[in-house]
Structures are given as structure tokens and as C-alpha cells.
Design a protein around this motif. Structure first.
Motif, short mmCIF file in Angstrom:
data_model
loop_
_atom_site.label_atom_id
_atom_site.label_comp_id
_atom_site.label_asym_id
_atom_site.label_seq_id
_atom_site.Cartn_x
_atom_site.Cartn_y
_atom_site.Cartn_z
N LYS A 67 -9.03 -0.57 -3.07
CA LYS A 67 -7.71 0.38 -3.38
C LYS A 67 -6.52 -0.10 -3.48
N ALA A 68 -6.14 -1.34 -2.66
CA ALA A 68 -4.93 -2.05 -2.61
C ALA A 68 -4.98 -2.90 -3.98
N ILE A 69 -5.98 -3.35 -4.23
CA ILE A 69 -6.17 -4.26 -5.42
C ILE A 69 -5.95 -3.45 -6.73
N ALA A 70 -6.45 -2.42 -6.74
CA ALA A 70 -6.29 -1.29 -8.01
C ALA A 70 -4.91 -1.03 -7.95
N LEU A 71 -4.19 -0.62 -6.80
CA LEU A 71 -2.80 -0.09 -7.04
C LEU A 71 -2.07 -1.34 -7.31
N HIS A 72 -2.33 -2.33 -6.99
CA HIS A 72 -1.21 -3.50 -7.26
C HIS A 72 -1.76 -3.94 -8.77
N SER A 73 -2.83 -3.88 -9.37
CA SER A 73 -2.90 -4.13 -10.69
C SER A 73 -2.27 -3.05 -11.64
N GLN A 74 -2.42 -1.74 -11.10
CA GLN A 74 -1.42 -0.61 -11.62
C GLN A 74 -0.11 -0.84 -12.02
N VAL A 75 0.47 -1.54 -10.66
CA VAL A 75 2.02 -1.67 -10.84
C VAL A 75 2.33 -2.95 -11.56
N ILE A 76 1.31 -3.78 -11.62
CA ILE A 76 1.41 -5.08 -12.60
C ILE A 76 1.54 -4.52 -14.13
N THR A 77 0.55 -3.63 -14.40
CA THR A 77 0.37 -2.81 -15.67
C THR A 77 1.77 -2.23 -16.13
N GLU A 78 2.22 -1.36 -15.19
CA GLU A 78 3.34 -0.77 -15.44
C GLU A 78 4.63 -1.65 -15.80
N PHE A 79 4.77 -2.65 -15.05
CA PHE A 79 5.91 -3.61 -15.23
C PHE A 79 5.65 -3.95 -16.41
N CYS A 80 4.61 -4.53 -16.84
CA CYS A 80 4.16 -5.19 -18.41
C CYS A 80 4.69 -4.14 -19.32
#
Length: 127
Positions: free
Chosen positions: A86-99
Motif C-alpha cells: 500500500k505504501a509503495i502504491a501510494l508513493h507511486s501515485q504521488v510521483i504520478t501526480e507530480f509528473c
């Protein structure tokens, strides 16, 4: 140009303890014994193939590794892996939103996710 050397010029010829010819020594009793001692076939077993190890090369290293290991032992491996996923998925979403916000393409986004994984390994989050 081939050169031949004759042994007849030596006094008494060549001194040797070898009696008989090469063919006689191979065809004699020693040859039959040699043939019996050599196996007709050689068995070659399949090479032992070890199962792949999905282990982190940085396990136990990094600033946060002890905290991660203790947390895994306290809450259990199954629950820990769920929480980590869950933490990795959330972090990937944050990176996606940043991009998206800066207008980075998918290739740059993937590069940032790989960089985050490498940093997580170095810091000990993936221990």
C-alpha cells in the motif's frame, strides 16, 4: 626441410630398457586389463539448479533497515507485506501526480519511480 638422425653412429647403439615394440606392449595383457577397467558409458547427471532467490541485496543495510526488520517481526510478514504494498502504491501515485503537474512524460515518470526504488533500497526501506 626434414632432417633425419641415425642412431647407428653411437658406440653400442642406444641403451634402453624397453624390449619389444610399441604395438606389442599395447596389444598384450595390459591392454585387455585396461579395456576392462574403463567403463563403457559415463553417466552425466543434470546440473543442480538452485531456485531463484528474491532477496534484497541491501538487506540489513541502510538507516531505516533495523526499524523495518523489527516492524516486520512485530506485525507479521503477511500484514507487513500488505502494508508495504500500500505504501509503495501510494508513493507511486504521488510521483504520478507530480509528473502530471510539471508536464513530465511517461518515460520520465518511470525513471523517477526507479530512482525512488533505488533510494528506498539504499535507505533500508526495502530490507
Amino acid at each position: 626441410m626434414a632432417t633425419s638422425i641415425s642412431a647407428t653412429g653411437f658406440k653400442g647403439g642406444l641403451g634402453t630398457s624397453f624390449k619389444g615394440s610399441w604395438g606389442a606392449s599395447i596389444v598384450g595383457e595390459d591392454y585387455a586389463m585396461l579395456i576392462k577397467s574403463v567403463p563403457n558409458h559415463v553417466r552425466v547427471g543434470k546440473p543442480v539448479k538452485l531456485p531463484p532467490m528474491m532477496k534484497n541485496v541491501n538487506e540489513g543495510k541502510g538507516v531505516f533497515a533495523p526499524v523495518v526488520v523489527i516492524t516486520r517481526q512485530v506485525i507479521g510478514k503477511k500484514r507487513f507485506n500488505q502494508l508495504r504494498g500500500k505504501a509503495i502504491a501510494l508513493h507511486s501515485q504521488v510521483i504520478t501526480e507530480f509528473c502530471r503537474s510539471i508536464g513530465a512524460d511517461a518515460k520520465q515518470r518511470q525513471g523517477l519511480i526507479r530512482l525512488a526504488k533505488k533510494n528506498g533500497e539504499r535507505l533500508g526501506f526495502l530490507a
